[in-house]
Structures are given as C-alpha cells and as structure tokens.
Design a protein around this motif. Sequence first.
Motif, mmCIF file in Angstrom:
data_model
loop_
_atom_site.group_PDB
_atom_site.id
_atom_site.type_symbol
_atom_site.label_atom_id
_atom_site.label_comp_id
_atom_site.label_asym_id
_atom_site.label_seq_id
_atom_site.Cartn_x
_atom_site.Cartn_y
_atom_site.Cartn_z
ATOM 1 N N ARG A 97 -1.320 10.128 5.955
ATOM 2 C CA ARG A 97 -0.479 10.787 6.520
ATOM 3 C C ARG A 97 0.515 9.975 7.469
ATOM 4 N NH1 ARG A 97 -6.055 12.821 8.148
ATOM 5 N NH2 ARG A 97 -6.576 14.641 6.909
ATOM 6 N N ALA A 98 0.297 8.725 7.485
ATOM 7 C CA ALA A 98 1.216 7.865 8.178
ATOM 8 C C ALA A 98 2.501 7.400 7.317
ATOM 9 C CB ALA A 98 0.678 6.625 8.491
ATOM 10 N N GLY A 99 2.244 8.025 5.918
ATOM 11 C CA GLY A 99 3.594 7.893 4.926
ATOM 12 C C GLY A 99 3.218 6.788 3.970
ATOM 13 N N ALA A 100 2.150 6.167 3.584
ATOM 14 C CA ALA A 100 1.827 5.707 2.244
ATOM 15 C C ALA A 100 2.182 6.104 1.220
ATOM 16 C CB ALA A 100 0.456 5.081 2.431
ATOM 17 N N ASP A 101 2.874 5.529 0.441
ATOM 18 C CA ASP A 101 3.208 5.900 -0.977
ATOM 19 C C ASP A 101 1.889 5.877 -1.976
ATOM 20 O OD1 ASP A 101 6.079 6.605 -0.702
ATOM 21 O OD2 ASP A 101 6.142 4.620 -0.085
ATOM 22 N N ILE A 102 1.271 5.024 -1.796
ATOM 23 C CA ILE A 102 0.084 4.620 -2.549
ATOM 24 C C ILE A 102 -1.120 4.170 -1.722
ATOM 25 C CG2 ILE A 102 -1.138 3.280 -4.632
ATOM 26 C CD1 ILE A 102 2.035 2.864 -5.526
ATOM 27 N N LEU A 103 -2.344 4.491 -1.952
ATOM 28 C CA LEU A 103 -3.443 3.870 -1.230
ATOM 29 C C LEU A 103 -4.301 3.197 -2.064
ATOM 30 C CD1 LEU A 103 -4.550 6.977 0.519
ATOM 31 C CD2 LEU A 103 -3.488 5.146 1.650
ATOM 32 N N ASP A 104 -4.397 1.802 -1.546
ATOM 33 C CA ASP A 104 -5.262 0.760 -2.513
ATOM 34 C C ASP A 104 -6.386 0.566 -2.129
ATOM 35 O OD1 ASP A 104 -5.133 -1.073 -4.714
ATOM 36 O OD2 ASP A 104 -5.200 -2.678 -3.084
ATOM 37 N N ILE A 105 -7.647 1.077 -2.654
ATOM 38 C CA ILE A 105 -8.872 1.323 -2.065
ATOM 39 C C ILE A 105 -9.745 0.261 -2.790
ATOM 40 C CG2 ILE A 105 -10.891 2.948 -1.670
ATOM 41 C CD1 ILE A 105 -8.996 5.005 -1.529
ATOM 42 N N GLY A 106 -10.355 -0.407 -1.968
ATOM 43 C CA GLY A 106 -11.477 -1.452 -2.457
ATOM 44 C C GLY A 106 -12.745 -1.826 -1.914
ATOM 45 N N GLY A 107 -13.571 -2.094 -2.675
ATOM 46 C CA GLY A 107 -15.023 -2.466 -1.864
ATOM 47 C C GLY A 107 -15.503 -3.675 -1.918
ATOM 48 N N GLU A 108 -14.610 -4.862 -2.405
ATOM 49 C CA GLU A 108 -15.123 -6.272 -2.513
ATOM 50 C C GLU A 108 -14.128 -6.991 -1.719
ATOM 51 O OE1 GLU A 108 -17.008 -8.726 -6.207
ATOM 52 O OE2 GLU A 108 -14.937 -8.163 -6.323
ATOM 53 N N SER A 109 -14.439 -7.641 -0.934
ATOM 54 C CA SER A 109 -13.576 -8.834 -0.419
ATOM 55 C C SER A 109 -13.232 -9.700 -1.178
ATOM 56 C CB SER A 109 -13.850 -9.139 0.963
ATOM 57 O OG SER A 109 -13.138 -9.981 1.536
ATOM 58 N N VAL A 304 0.462 -3.433 2.330
ATOM 59 C CA VAL A 304 0.259 -3.850 3.852
ATOM 60 C C VAL A 304 -1.025 -2.886 4.522
ATOM 61 C CG1 VAL A 304 2.876 -4.165 3.900
ATOM 62 C CG2 VAL A 304 1.917 -1.835 4.608
ATOM 63 N N HIS A 305 -1.214 -3.723 5.494
ATOM 64 C CA HIS A 305 -2.260 -2.851 6.498
ATOM 65 C C HIS A 305 -1.368 -1.862 7.502
ATOM 66 C CE1 HIS A 305 -4.306 -6.635 5.691
ATOM 67 N NE2 HIS A 305 -5.283 -5.897 5.673
ATOM 68 N N ASP A 306 -0.209 -2.212 7.973
ATOM 69 C CA ASP A 306 0.244 -1.626 9.082
ATOM 70 C C ASP A 306 1.521 -0.599 8.699
ATOM 71 O OD1 ASP A 306 -0.908 -2.961 11.405
ATOM 72 O OD2 ASP A 306 0.237 -4.816 10.552
ATOM 73 N N VAL A 307 0.632 0.744 8.059
ATOM 74 C CA VAL A 307 1.744 1.492 7.342
ATOM 75 C C VAL A 307 2.742 2.210 8.131
ATOM 76 C CG1 VAL A 307 1.811 3.642 6.164
ATOM 77 C CG2 VAL A 307 -0.041 1.862 5.392
ATOM 78 N N ALA A 308 2.354 2.754 9.179
ATOM 79 C CA ALA A 308 3.479 3.239 10.099
ATOM 80 C C ALA A 308 4.487 2.227 10.340
ATOM 81 C CB ALA A 308 2.795 3.901 11.343
ATOM 82 N N HIS A 310 5.892 -0.303 8.797
ATOM 83 C CA HIS A 310 6.545 -0.262 7.698
ATOM 84 C C HIS A 310 7.230 0.951 7.143
ATOM 85 C CE1 HIS A 310 4.228 -3.887 7.502
ATOM 86 N NE2 HIS A 310 5.337 -4.584 6.406
ATOM 87 N N VAL A 311 6.723 1.940 7.288
ATOM 88 C CA VAL A 311 7.546 3.373 7.048
ATOM 89 C C VAL A 311 8.587 3.401 8.000
ATOM 90 C CG1 VAL A 311 7.428 5.884 7.172
ATOM 91 C CG2 VAL A 311 5.561 4.382 6.114
ATOM 92 N N GLN A 312 8.490 2.891 9.579
ATOM 93 C CA GLN A 312 9.474 3.182 10.284
ATOM 94 C C GLN A 312 10.832 2.224 10.086
ATOM 95 O OE1 GLN A 312 9.900 1.682 14.870
ATOM 96 N NE2 GLN A 312 8.403 3.480 14.748
ATOM 97 N N ALA A 313 10.193 0.873 9.682
ATOM 98 C CA ALA A 313 11.398 -0.066 9.341
ATOM 99 C C ALA A 313 11.998 0.270 8.074
ATOM 100 C CB ALA A 313 10.615 -1.194 8.951
ATOM 101 N N LEU A 314 11.448 0.709 6.931
ATOM 102 C CA LEU A 314 12.057 1.073 5.685
ATOM 103 C C LEU A 314 12.957 2.385 6.154
ATOM 104 C CD1 LEU A 314 10.345 -0.761 4.277
ATOM 105 C CD2 LEU A 314 9.715 1.098 2.566
ATOM 106 N N ARG A 315 12.646 3.291 6.965
ATOM 107 C CA ARG A 315 13.595 4.486 7.071
ATOM 108 C C ARG A 315 15.050 3.768 8.054
ATOM 109 N NH1 ARG A 315 9.043 8.675 9.706
ATOM 110 N NH2 ARG A 315 8.418 9.281 7.597
#
Length: 328
Positions: A97-109, A304-308, A310-315
């Motif tokens: 909802r914050a504007g990520a184009d892709i979500l990278d989901i992982g379960g192993e650090s 990135v962690h901080d999606v919102a 980065h979305v603002q900066a790219l705009r």
Amino acid sequence: MHQEYYRPIPQPRTGRWRLAGGWSFFDRFERLRRGAAPQIVDEAPPEVIATLTAPRPPVMALAMDQPRIMGIVNATPDSFSDGGRYDAVSHALALARAGADILDIGGESTRPGALEVPAPDEVARILPAIEAASALAPVSVDTRKAAVAGPALGAGAGMVNDVSGLDFDAALAPLVADRGAALCLMHAQGLPETMQDDPRYGDVLLDVYDTLAARIARAEAAGIPRARIVVDPGIGFGKTEAHNLAILRRISLYHGLGCPILLGVSRKRFIGRIGGAARAEDRGPGTLALTMMALEQGVQLHRVHDVADHVQALRLWAAINDEEGAGA
C-alpha cells in the motif's frame, strides 16, 4: 592480452546513447583492465554498445524503463534490522500500500553470522505472507533452497532472489527454469556464517563482474533465459567497507552483463559507520542517499526497508526530470 571492461559513464537527460533503455544516457566509457589505471575513452566495441543500450525485458511484467522499489519483508526472528518486530503478512500488505513495486519475502536471515534455517521452517514462515501479498504486488521469494522456492512459487511468487547466486542448491536452477520464474543472482563470497571473516579480492569490481557473468552462464545452461535474470553485486556479502564503496562508485559497469541491476544497501552496517547511525533503523537517510546515487547510474531495482520514503523521493526525482512538464 588483459580483458577489457567498459563502464558507461552515465549522465542525465541527453547523450549519444540511452543506457539499458532507461532514463540515463552516456557519451563516454571508462575502460578498465586489471592492474592498469582506468582510462576515459569515447568508443567501445559494437557488441559492448549493443549490450549497454538494449532495453531490459520486464521483470514480473514490470517495465525496467523506470526505477522500481522492492520492499523487504523479513519473516524471521533474527534479521539484522527488523527481525521479529512485525507480523510478516501485515507488513507485506503495508509495504504494498505504501507503493512497493515488488515485495521480497524471506524466511531465513542472511546477515553476517546467521545460521541456516531448515527448509520446512522457512516455508512455514513465508507462505502466509506470499499468499496474502501476491494479490497486491509482484512477489519475490528470498531463498537459496529449491525446497523453499517450489512452494513459494506455487503460492504466488514470481521471482527467486538467491543470495548464493546458484551456489548453494544445485536443484534450484532446474526448478526456476521449469516454473518459468524470474531469478535474481546475487554475488556473495562465502556463506553467511563466515562471509565477513576476511573477504579478499584481486579487484573487487571486476571479480564480482566475472563471477556474475559465470553465474548467468550457469543459469542459461540450466534453461533460464537471460531475459528472466536480474543481477545483484551483493553489497555487504563477503565484502569490506572499502569493497562496498568501490562497487558503488562504479556500479554502472554491471549494465554490461545485459540484465537489470538490483541494489540492496538498505540500513547496512557501513552506512551506519560512515553516517554516524549506530542503530539500523536510523540509517534510512544514508540508504536513500545511496539509492539516489545508484539511480543516476541507471540501476533499476532498489531493495529497501523504508518504502514510503523511497517512493516519495522517486516522485520528486521524476518530477524534476520531467522536462515536458516544465513551464506548465
């Protein structure tokens, strides 16, 4: 004769050539050779120019002619930045909802010193988030294992983000080829448990380039076309601070591999050391600074962690570079 590498020197708005079909242009090259000083040149072999200028194919139906934000969803209790701090499903939905184009989901650090997680545990951590998020945005599964990637792709993921670059699990490449998925090949020296003990290179920029070229060839031999491959130079994975900075200064070199480039620097330790931010969660400004630098070098994907933020900066970046709107 020593191999020559040609790094396009990007510039905004205009130039003889458009870089990778994107938003940057270039007129000249930095010619690089092992053991020799870089040279600025006006020409390169035709095949080099053809690779550097060819538009990159879409990744999971996302056009690569504009920067894309990949939001990090760590379904882990021990990730270096945010392990165990949120519910993965709700966080994935919030980033979409914050504007990520892709979500990278992982379960192993894969932070330095991290231990391997059994595949069934990894699958159990990530599947609910993948199933929920894939209805809102394209999903990448961050895993080294075929036994995890298979269920993840079945649940709606469209790309496998393999931090080992196909070095960890021989069954992963055939699986990705069979499923028709995209693949991100990252460079790493060693395993997470030991990768930061004493990383060494002859020439880190060129060593990483050659390794990624070999990994692409391995993927293609397994039946994965280059059109479905993304490359990541692996900032912080078996690299010192000096290695990281050397790659970032000349990251446009990796356009020569003919694939979209993914950059993952978000909140990493060297940002905190240089920028004076001891806590990972305070490294957003430094991360954003590196993202904008990489943008000027034509890097297409930013994990990135901080999606919102980065979305603002790219705009704002897009508005500044929109000359058609000037004077409106």
